[in-house]
Design an enzyme around this catalytic site. Structure first.
Site, PDB file in Angstrom:
ATOM      1  N   LYS A  78      38.931  29.663  35.475  1.00 46.42           N
ATOM      2  CA  LYS A  78      38.330  31.007  35.521  1.00 46.42           C
ATOM      3  C   LYS A  78      39.406  32.096  35.611  1.00 46.42           C
ATOM      4  CE  LYS A  78      33.872  29.685  37.556  1.00 46.42           C
ATOM      5  NZ  LYS A  78      34.110  28.270  37.889  1.00 46.42           N
TER       6      LYS A  78
ATOM      7  N   ASP B  60      42.771  37.931  34.769  1.00 48.29           N
ATOM      8  CA  ASP B  60      43.866  38.867  35.032  1.00 48.29           C
ATOM      9  C   ASP B  60      44.353  39.445  33.714  1.00 48.29           C
ATOM     10  OD1 ASP B  60      45.989  40.220  36.418  1.00 48.29           O
ATOM     11  OD2 ASP B  60      45.971  38.592  37.900  1.00 48.29           O
TER      12      ASP B  60
END
Length: 449
Positions: free
Chosen positions: A293, A296
């Site tokens: 997951k 950024d």
């Protein structure tokens, strides 16, 4: 009564009801079409409508007025101006900037809000609006509607305890129009027949796996494995030691298409573990799916993907990534399949419809994204992965909400279901995995019919 009839006849001249052949959003062919938005262009008719609606609710308790977006917004505004009762505005989507609130205005917990709707069909949009209004700490007891299409919406709302006030039903409206020669006998009979014998909406057929428009090589390989093994099962291995992970992979490998990992929870992670997992995956034909997951900026994601102690990019076949940083941030995931996190299965998730729409748009346009995690139907250009599947549980007490294989295959057209605790916490992981494989594939086949 005459005042209502006069209003309807004048509103009809604006084109609020059209007769002919129309395809509705549901796919149903209808002999009439209702659109009350032209009323916004007639201040006098809007005032008349406002007064009519306020008369319907003069004995109802409410301290706020809210028009369901978008057509009922000017109606609610006019009612607020005429009555002096404050208006609040419910957004259709979160704009993603400013206050990011879904309900705008001045209000406080416990106030009673009158909802204003233009047309009610199934009642679903009203129930969604009520849910968001009540999440703000407000109460809804009464709803006022201009036109009821008489397709079950009123009954659904009344069954849930709401009082619904209706200015016209569609039968009343067409009877008035017929009485004043706006509708001839033949059209009246045709519309009455349609209302008395409403057709079922056409069912949207799901696309079989072998016909999905998937170009990514990992996505194609996943489909090949699924068809060969007759399995749409991905096992989520949320275990914390290498021994547990190896044992689970060996036990369930024959029944799954992919093993979903969280390598950062493995206490004794090593590349010896990865080598063993890769060997088992080759022997039993499944893919390694790292559920990292990522979320950024691209540069940071590239370092997380390629470097560090896990070096995910050197061994994973598939990874998950949020798309919150935009399409460019996904380009760092080379040589594997990206599954975009579009929607989460936990209670209270912040992935609202606005975010989901934007996230799906990113996923559909990113060439290395082969699928998405969601709790709804998505484009056939993506594979749909649905977590939170459990045969026997509905929730876990920590926010996770479960669905059955039948529900996700039939309602969402899920391509691959993800099962965690239903397998790795069972007394016999192999038997549980086989059961989920059988039930999941059967649910998939039945959803094709």
């Amino acid at each position: 009564m005459q005042q209502r009839e006069d209003f309807l006849l004048k509103a009809y001249e604006l084109g609020i009801i059209k007769f002919g052949n129309f395809t509705l959003k549901s796919g149903i062919e209808s002999p009439f079409y209702v659109d009350l938005r032209p009323l916004s262009s007639s201040p006098q008719l809007l005032k008349t409508l406002s007064n009519n609606l306020l008369e319907l609710v003069e004995n109802s308790p409410f301290e706020l007025i809210c028009g369901v977006p978008y057509a009922a917004l000017p109606m609610g505004t006019t009612m607020s101006l005429a009555s002096g009762i404050p208006l609040i505005i419910k957004r259709k989507e979160n704009k993603g900037y400013g206050t990011k609130r879904m309900v705008e205005g001045v209000y406080h917990d416990g106030q009673n809000c009158l909802l204003v709707e233009d047309v009610i069909t199934s009642g679903q949009s009203l129930l969604e609006t009520i849910d968001e209004i009540e999440r703000e700490g407000l109460k809804v007891t009464d709803i006022v509607v201009v036109l009821d299409r008489e397709q079950g919406g009123i009954q659904k709302l009344k069954a849930k305890g709401y009082t619904v006030h209706t200015l016209f039903t569609i039968n009343e409206a067409i009877d008035i129009l017929h009485r004043y020669h706006r509708l001839d006998d033949a059209d009246l009979a045709r519309i009455k027949n349609f209302l008395n014998n409403p057709p079922a909406p056409p069912e949207i057929k799901r696309v079989p796996l072998e016909q999905k428009n998937i170009n990514h090589p990992v996505g194609k390989r996943l489909i090949e494995i699924a068809l060969k093994k007759k399995s749409n099962l991905i096992a989520s291995a949320d275990v914390i030691s290498s021994a547990e992970l190896i044992r689970l992979a060996e036990e369930v490998g024959d029944y799954i298409v992919a093993l979903k990992l969280h390598t950062d929870i493995i206490k004794d992670f090593s590349f010896d573990l990865i080598d063993k997992l890769k060997q088992i995956a080759r022997e039993k034909e499944f893919l390694l799916f790292e559920d990292r997951k990522f979320a950024d900026i691209g540069n940071t994601q590239e370092l997380q993907f390629k470097e560090g102690i896990y070096k995910i990019g050197s061994w994973a076949d598939m990874i998950t990534s949020h798309v919150i940083a935009g399409e460019e941030s996904l380009k760092v995931f080379e040589n594997l399949g990206v599954v975009a996190i579009v929607e989460m299965s936990s209670k209270g998730t912040l992935t609202d419809d606005y975010y989901i729409t934007k996230a799906l748009n990113v996923a559909e346009n990113a060439p290395n994204v082969m699928g998405a995690v969601a709790q709804r139907k998505i484009s056939d250009d993506l594979l749909l992965f649905t977590p939170g599947v459990n045969i026997s549980s509905s929730a876990d007490g920590k926010g996770q909400q479960y669905n059955t294989p039948e529900r996700v295959c039939k309602n969402y057209h899920t391509d691959f279901m993800i099962v965690g605790r239903g397998i790795y916490q069972s007394a016999n992981a192999a038997e549980s995995a086989k059961e989920y494989q059988t039930k999941g594939w059967q649910a998939y086949l039945e959803s094709l019919n």
